[in-house]
Motif scaffolding. Sequence first.
Motif, PDB file in Angstrom:
ATOM      1  N   TRP A 202     -59.154  37.040 -15.071  1.00 34.70           N
ATOM      2  CA  TRP A 202     -57.739  37.133 -15.384  1.00 34.70           C
ATOM      3  C   TRP A 202     -57.136  35.834 -15.815  1.00 34.70           C
ATOM      4  O   TRP A 202     -57.849  34.437 -15.543  1.00 34.70           O
ATOM      5  N   THR A 203     -56.106  35.775 -16.627  1.00 33.23           N
ATOM      6  CA  THR A 203     -55.516  34.495 -16.981  1.00 33.23           C
ATOM      7  C   THR A 203     -54.963  33.732 -15.796  1.00 33.23           C
ATOM      8  O   THR A 203     -54.719  34.360 -14.845  1.00 33.23           O
ATOM      9  N   ALA A 206     -51.557  36.070 -14.946  1.00 25.56           N
ATOM     10  CA  ALA A 206     -51.861  36.957 -14.436  1.00 25.56           C
ATOM     11  C   ALA A 206     -52.260  36.567 -12.902  1.00 25.56           C
ATOM     12  O   ALA A 206     -51.808  37.273 -12.096  1.00 25.56           O
ATOM     13  N   ALA A 207     -52.962  35.597 -12.574  1.00 23.41           N
ATOM     14  CA  ALA A 207     -53.405  35.289 -11.197  1.00 23.41           C
ATOM     15  C   ALA A 207     -52.137  35.073 -10.498  1.00 23.41           C
ATOM     16  O   ALA A 207     -51.978  35.215  -9.561  1.00 23.41           O
ATOM     17  N   ALA A 209     -49.013  35.897 -10.923  1.00 28.41           N
ATOM     18  CA  ALA A 209     -48.407  37.260 -10.992  1.00 28.41           C
ATOM     19  C   ALA A 209     -48.956  37.864  -9.502  1.00 28.41           C
ATOM     20  O   ALA A 209     -48.170  38.480  -8.903  1.00 28.41           O
ATOM     21  N   TYR A 210     -50.335  37.945  -9.642  1.00 29.06           N
ATOM     22  CA  TYR A 210     -50.993  38.548  -8.526  1.00 29.06           C
ATOM     23  C   TYR A 210     -50.726  37.787  -7.125  1.00 29.06           C
ATOM     24  O   TYR A 210     -50.385  38.635  -6.262  1.00 29.06           O
TER      25      TYR A 210
ATOM     26  N   ALA B 112     -43.247  38.003 -14.469  1.00 28.10           N
ATOM     27  CA  ALA B 112     -44.340  38.727 -15.351  1.00 28.10           C
ATOM     28  C   ALA B 112     -44.389  40.151 -14.738  1.00 28.10           C
ATOM     29  O   ALA B 112     -44.902  40.268 -13.706  1.00 28.10           O
ATOM     30  N   SER B 114     -46.186  42.240 -16.790  1.00 29.77           N
ATOM     31  CA  SER B 114     -47.384  43.046 -17.028  1.00 29.77           C
ATOM     32  C   SER B 114     -48.195  41.773 -17.745  1.00 29.77           C
ATOM     33  O   SER B 114     -47.676  40.633 -17.997  1.00 29.77           O
ATOM     34  N   ASP B 115     -49.608  42.084 -17.953  1.00 28.54           N
ATOM     35  CA  ASP B 115     -50.172  40.946 -18.604  1.00 28.54           C
ATOM     36  C   ASP B 115     -51.554  41.540 -19.260  1.00 28.54           C
ATOM     37  O   ASP B 115     -52.144  42.657 -18.572  1.00 28.54           O
ATOM     38  N   SER B 117     -54.546  40.694 -19.351  1.00 29.80           N
ATOM     39  CA  SER B 117     -55.938  40.526 -18.816  1.00 29.80           C
ATOM     40  C   SER B 117     -55.997  41.583 -17.711  1.00 29.80           C
ATOM     41  O   SER B 117     -56.852  41.780 -17.331  1.00 29.80           O
ATOM     42  N   TYR B 118     -54.855  42.347 -17.361  1.00 33.20           N
ATOM     43  CA  TYR B 118     -54.874  43.366 -16.235  1.00 33.20           C
ATOM     44  C   TYR B 118     -55.281  44.629 -17.175  1.00 33.20           C
ATOM     45  O   TYR B 118     -55.857  45.836 -16.696  1.00 33.20           O
ATOM     46  N   SER B 132     -47.984  44.545 -13.361  1.00 33.15           N
ATOM     47  CA  SER B 132     -48.249  43.659 -12.340  1.00 33.15           C
ATOM     48  C   SER B 132     -47.820  44.324 -10.857  1.00 33.15           C
ATOM     49  O   SER B 132     -48.092  43.952  -9.884  1.00 33.15           O
ATOM     50  N   TYR B 133     -46.877  45.368 -11.192  1.00 35.17           N
ATOM     51  CA  TYR B 133     -46.375  46.048 -10.133  1.00 35.17           C
ATOM     52  C   TYR B 133     -46.590  47.432 -10.233  1.00 35.17           C
ATOM     53  O   TYR B 133     -46.858  48.141 -11.353  1.00 35.17           O
TER      54      TYR B 133
END
Lengths: 253, 153
Positions: A202-203, A206-207, A209-210, B112, B114-115, B117-118, B132-133
């Motif tokens: 992941w970017t 994204a990391a 947000a996770y 964020a 969405s992304d 890379s997901y 993301s959710y």
Amino acid sequence: MRSSISPSEIPARVRFLTPSRRVAASALMCALLLVVQFVLSFVPGVELVTALFLSFCVLFGARAGVLTATAFSLLRCFLFGFTPSVIVLYLVYFNAFALFFGFLGTKRLAAWLCPALLALLAGGTLCAALVPMPVSALELPRIRTLAWVLFGVLCALLVLWAALLRRGEAGRRTAAYAAFAALFTVLFTLLDDVLTPLIYGWTAEAALAYFYTGFLAMLPQTACAAVSVALLYPVLARIFLGRAQNAPQTLDE
Amino acid sequence: MKLMQKYGAAAAALASVMLFSACAEGADIGAARAEVCVNTPTCVVVEVTAGDEEKSLYDALAVFAERGELTMDGSWSQYGFYLTSLNGTDADEGKQLYWMVYTSLEERDGVAYSDPSYGTWEYEGKQLFGASYGVSGLPLVAGEWYALVYQSL
């Protein structure tokens, strides 16, 4: 009388098991962890794996702990699916957990360790409750509430330690184990925040947000781990000690 | 025969356009208004025409389910509502098949949602990104698209 045995004495008494008994004890604990995790997977935020496994590692030692951790991490895939990031996470985390608590079981704990750890965790939780976080407005109230609940649990443990538990070695150890359990639960989520983005490539955005969505699971699990260890460790210690007293106490026996 | 084939092809093309373009009658979810644009056993696409950021995609799906337009099942987890079944298609953990959530809602107020890379999913030339959710964490924002796709992790 069993009640005359201080929990600080328990580790040394239970640790010396023959290899076959160690394997049997590990197999039983692994089965118990699988059942408990599966049954409680239907109850959001509640987990007893930490309390059970911590007590087992403290009392049975690092070797039995590592054996159980590895078997549990692999066998749970048959129930929850073979997800590479989760397999790596469980293998790393539970083996580190087993080594830490397995070796901690025999060590004498510094008196300042428990309050310092609890204060550190309470400070971090307070930040999560007060500092603005870039998470969905639909989830933010839940995160804030959970952070306040965890803050309350950690403060209660700190007060309990100061008022009652520090009088006896048994209470002090239990409080310290509860604080370490809370810390390890936080570390579990942080390790997941590193491993999962790395494995899936992941970017950084994204990391991040996770990482923030991870608070939704981390806060209730940390509160649950601290409370369940504080309540269950003394009970489990007596149960495990009862089993071990029927077994040979040293490798020579 | 040739004419039949011609009309058949035209009818198929029309049906396909209707399936992917014509959305069902919209529903009110709080102050928001949303429409189901694709509704198959393996894919559901929702378009939000009027927003209400206090309502989630879950609220929209619940309204559509109440109206009998779709069926859904799931359970509440720490991460919110975990969608396990939509239109009779159940997630299969053994085969790693899940209901994946995609949205055109990328970032709003520094959050964020969405992304890429997901994962990405394309719908009528629009790129939707992995959310993301879960469905209960995605607000209904005007002009945004939300897709639930049954696929392998």
